[in-house]
Scaffold this active site. Structure first.
Site, PDB file in Angstrom:
ATOM      1  N   HIS A  53       0.833  -1.204   0.000  1.00 42.62           N
ATOM      2  CA  HIS A  53       0.000   0.000   0.000  1.00 42.62           C
ATOM      3  C   HIS A  53       0.868   1.255   0.000  1.00 42.62           C
ATOM      4  CE1 HIS A  53      -3.161   2.787   0.910  1.00 42.62           C
ATOM      5  NE2 HIS A  53      -2.509   3.195   1.974  1.00 42.62           N
ATOM      6  N   ARG A 112     -11.015  -8.501 -11.621  1.00 37.82           N
ATOM      7  CA  ARG A 112     -10.715  -9.721 -10.859  1.00 37.82           C
ATOM      8  C   ARG A 112     -12.033 -10.276 -10.312  1.00 37.82           C
ATOM      9  NH1 ARG A 112      -5.918  -6.347  -8.964  1.00 37.82           N
ATOM     10  NH2 ARG A 112      -4.053  -7.595  -9.393  1.00 37.82           N
ATOM     11  N   GLU A 119       1.594 -14.875 -16.944  1.00 36.53           N
ATOM     12  CA  GLU A 119       2.141 -14.686 -15.602  1.00 36.53           C
ATOM     13  C   GLU A 119       2.954 -15.899 -15.152  1.00 36.53           C
ATOM     14  OE1 GLU A 119      -1.161 -13.667 -13.048  1.00 36.53           O
ATOM     15  OE2 GLU A 119      -2.456 -15.154 -13.964  1.00 36.53           O
ATOM     16  N   ASN A 169       2.956  -9.257 -11.437  1.00 32.53           N
ATOM     17  CA  ASN A 169       3.123  -9.625 -10.020  1.00 32.53           C
ATOM     18  C   ASN A 169       3.475 -11.112  -9.917  1.00 32.53           C
ATOM     19  OD1 ASN A 169       2.000  -7.065  -9.771  1.00 32.53           O
ATOM     20  ND2 ASN A 169      -0.028  -7.819  -9.259  1.00 32.53           N
ATOM     21  N   ASP A 170       2.670 -11.937 -10.598  1.00 28.05           N
ATOM     22  CA  ASP A 170       2.948 -13.374 -10.548  1.00 28.05           C
ATOM     23  C   ASP A 170       4.141 -13.730 -11.426  1.00 28.05           C
ATOM     24  OD1 ASP A 170       1.288 -14.747  -8.714  1.00 28.05           O
ATOM     25  OD2 ASP A 170      -0.434 -14.275  -9.962  1.00 28.05           O
ATOM     26  N   ARG A 191       5.606 -13.338  -3.738  1.00 29.53           N
ATOM     27  CA  ARG A 191       5.361 -11.914  -3.958  1.00 29.53           C
ATOM     28  C   ARG A 191       4.908 -11.182  -2.713  1.00 29.53           C
ATOM     29  NH1 ARG A 191      -0.045 -12.271  -7.803  1.00 29.53           N
ATOM     30  NH2 ARG A 191      -0.908 -10.454  -6.785  1.00 29.53           N
ATOM     31  N   CYS A 221      -1.137  -5.771 -16.707  1.00 29.60           N
ATOM     32  CA  CYS A 221      -2.126  -5.453 -15.671  1.00 29.60           C
ATOM     33  C   CYS A 221      -1.572  -5.740 -14.284  1.00 29.60           C
ATOM     34  CB  CYS A 221      -3.433  -6.195 -15.916  1.00 29.60           C
ATOM     35  SG  CYS A 221      -3.263  -7.978 -15.882  1.00 29.60           S
TER      36      CYS A 221
HETATM   37  C1  PEP Z   1      -0.565 -10.393 -11.613  1.00 33.86           C
HETATM   38  O1  PEP Z   1      -0.233 -11.506 -11.200  1.00 33.86           O
HETATM   39  O2  PEP Z   1       0.253  -9.516 -11.969  1.00 33.86           O
HETATM   40  C2  PEP Z   1      -1.986 -10.029 -11.704  1.00 33.86           C
HETATM   41  C3  PEP Z   1      -2.366  -8.899 -12.249  1.00 33.86           C
HETATM   42  O3  PEP Z   1      -2.884 -10.886 -11.166  1.00 33.86           O
HETATM   43  P1  PEP Z   1      -3.170 -10.960  -9.578  1.00 33.86           P
HETATM   44  O4  PEP Z   1      -2.414  -9.819  -8.941  1.00 33.86           O
HETATM   45  O5  PEP Z   1      -4.643 -10.865  -9.416  1.00 33.86           O
HETATM   46  O6  PEP Z   1      -2.614 -12.304  -9.232  1.00 33.86           O
HETATM   47 MG    MG Z   2      -1.712 -13.069 -11.026  1.00 37.57          MG
END
Ligand code: PEP
Ligand code: MG
Length: 546
Positions: free
Chosen positions: A185, A281, A406, A429-430, A440, A477
């Site tokens: 955050h 999501r 991802e 992120n993943d 993560r 994303c």
């Molecule tokens: C990601 O993994 O970058 C993603 C956008 O999906 P989530 O954060 O919902 O796993």
């Molecule tokens: Mg993801």
């Protein structure tokens, strides 16, 4: 002067006096036993109510995200389950009220922590509410950001949304936290406000006495001083509002889209200027459901999120359950390593009817709302999986279907994957977590999950090249899209749309227009040669924000 390093998550340099965010209140004692347990138990509800009223009062003075955040925390403070659990602990175990609240909250936080990932992120919120009620019962100063009267560097273990929702950001020179990572955050807030920030500074809170701090949000370096330092603020070039169509300075279109999980996010995103939604999501609609919502319940939940985007593009991601987002109604068996287990599209492959029902609801919600809906599958590893998904989406009457990239295997076979789909979207992120084998959510591994890591950027470049060759859109994303400096580099790597939390939209939307495409491409080429995340950031900053 002590020097420490963390992860720079929002660029710029600043220095000034320290304002410490109050640590959590001390753990309340379990003695003495109350003389009148019933009367002691009866103190809990009014204390929780007082905390909630105060948070609602703060909410009434702000708007947008800050209001929603404070109202959510205010509602959590009077959660009947938490209060009745605490009351029972007073009467059944003769605990003082404050101790009972502490123990009741521990039950909730343990369950959230065990669930992991997104659920575990809620632990901080429950602890925040717990500490406020305990402070109220014991007559202590509540935790959180002190009232700021002069420009300062805010120092905290980590910041909860409620800490910062109504923060007077004009007085915050910089943010430094001991915990947290690039997707925390604190990082998101700092980037959206253009305040320099360094997170994950191990040992920060053990330094004493610290009067002033100077920080460098580019290099992640902080210097803590026991004597005053001159007040220095970085220039805030960050835009606070932006409307229109995302484009580079020479008019190359890059859609600026939003990530949403609920109707309230969608409304906020639409008013922040999002051109559409790059990631809805859907699992966020049903995190608490203990039975699979039927098609009509799903249809109305989705239609409420799509409503603000009539005639605009919206990418609906099918359920991304498992690992960090367990869905109780899926009753998945225990797995030794859930992040590598049956999650995302793998659940749909084991249970195709579940996917079929969801696609039926999405198609119906699309026609209810008039949004221009595409669907996208999470956690896809191979071109065969992508083809399997697209076939089902088209059979359900949804014209455009894509997949998330991802998993590194999907990135490395982007050409083959892209041949099967209409578009891909990089979930950075993943992708970072699987590329670096680094959870993560682990603050200690924040540096590996830094989206500026050259290995991650090289993988993104592979996907960008494949998209350009096949003439198919490549979005981002993951949180990487929310960094205004990185946004330009991603465009240079061949990314055609960026999707982010609503707060990042103005900064990213305006940053894109600062340079022509060629500058982003040249910068990206140089950045790919960097030997470290820090170096990559420095190169981009020197070229794009000299
Ligand atoms: C990601 O993994 O970058 C993603 C956008 O999906 P989530 O954060 O919902 O796993
Ligand atoms: Mg993801």
């Amino acid at each position: 002067m002590s020097r420490l390093t963390g992860v720079g998550v929002s660029p710029g340099q600043a220095s000034g006096p320290v304002a410490r965010v109050a640590e959590t209140v001390p753990e309340p004692a379990s003695t003495p036993a109350p003389a009148d347990p019933a009367a002691e138990a009866a103190r809990i509800q009014p204390a929780a109510q007082a905390v909630s009223d105060r948070l609602f009062e703060r909410a009434s003075r702000v708007t947008g995200d800050a209001k929603t955040l404070l109202e959510t925390t205010a509602a959590m403070a009077i959660d009947p389950a938490l209060i009745s659990e605490a009351e029972q602990l007073v009467t059944s175990r003769s605990l003082p009220a404050a101790r009972a609240v502490h123990e009741a909250a521990a039950k909730f936080t343990e369950a959230l922590r065990a669930a992991g990932g997104y659920m575990a992120e809620r632990v901080r919120d429950v602890q925040d509410v717990r500490d406020r009620i305990v402070a109220e019962l014991l007559g202590l100063t509540p935790p959180g950001v002190p009232d700021l009267t002069e420009p300062c560097v805010l120092v905290a273990r980590d910041l909860a949304p409620a800490d910062t929702a109504d923060l007077d950001t004009s007085l915050v020179l910089g943010l430094v936290t001991e915990e947290g990572g690039p997707t925390s955050h604190t990082a998101i807030l700092a980037r959206s406000l253009g305040i320099p920030a360094v997170v994950g500074v191990r040992g920060l809170l053990e330094l004493s006495p610290v009067m002033a701090i100077s920080l460098d949000g580019d290099t992640g370096l902080i210097e803590a001083s026991s004597v005053p330092l001159p007040v220095r603020a970085s220039e805030r070039s960050t835009a606070t509002s932006w409307q229109g169509e995302g484009a580079t300075a020479d008019g190359h279109r890059i859609k600026v889209l939003a990530n949403v999980g609920a109707a309230v996010d969608a409304r906020t995103a639409a008013s922040a200027g999002a051109e559409g939604v790059g990631l809805f999501r859907t699992e966020f609609c049903f995190l608490a459901a203990d039975r699979e919502p039927d098609v009509s319940a799903q249809r109305s939940a989705y239609a409420a999120v799509l409503a603000p985007f009539a005639d605009k593009p919206v990418i609906v991601r099918t359920l991304d359950a498992g690992a960090d987002k367990p869905l109780p109604f899926l009753a998945m068996g225990a797995e030794p390593n859930p992040a590598l287990g049956v999650r995302g599209l793998r659940i749909s492959q084991e249970n195709p009817d579940l996917l079929e029902r969801q696609l039926e609801a999405v198609a119906a919600a699309a026609s209810d709302s008039g949004a221009d809906v595409s669907v996208m599958a999470p956690m896809v590893s191979t071109a065969e999986e992508a083809a399997w998904f697209v076939e089902r989406a088209k059979a359900a009457g949804i014209d455009r279907a894509g997949v998330m990239i991802e998993v590194p295997a999907a990135a490395l076979t982007a050409r083959e994957v892209l041949r099967e789909v209409d578009f891909v979207s990089l979930g950075t992120n993943d992708l970072a977590q699987y590329l670096f084998a680094a959870d993560r959510m682990a603050g200690a591994l924040a540096e590996l999950n830094d989206p500026w890591q050259p290995a991650l950027l090289r993988l993104i470049a592979e996907v960008g090249r494949a998209g350009a060759e096949l003439g198919k859109p490549v979005g981002v994303c993951g949180e990487a899209a929310a960094d205004p400096l990185l946004a330009g580099v991603l465009v240079g790597l061949g990314v055609t749309s960026l999707s982010m939390g609503a707060t990042a939209i103005p900064a990213v939307g305006s940053a894109l227009g600062e340079h022509p495409l060629q500058t982003y491409q040249e910068t990206a080429r140089e950045v790919l040669e960097a030997a470290s995340a820090r170096k990559a950031r420095e190169i981009a900053r020197a070229r794009l924000r000299p």
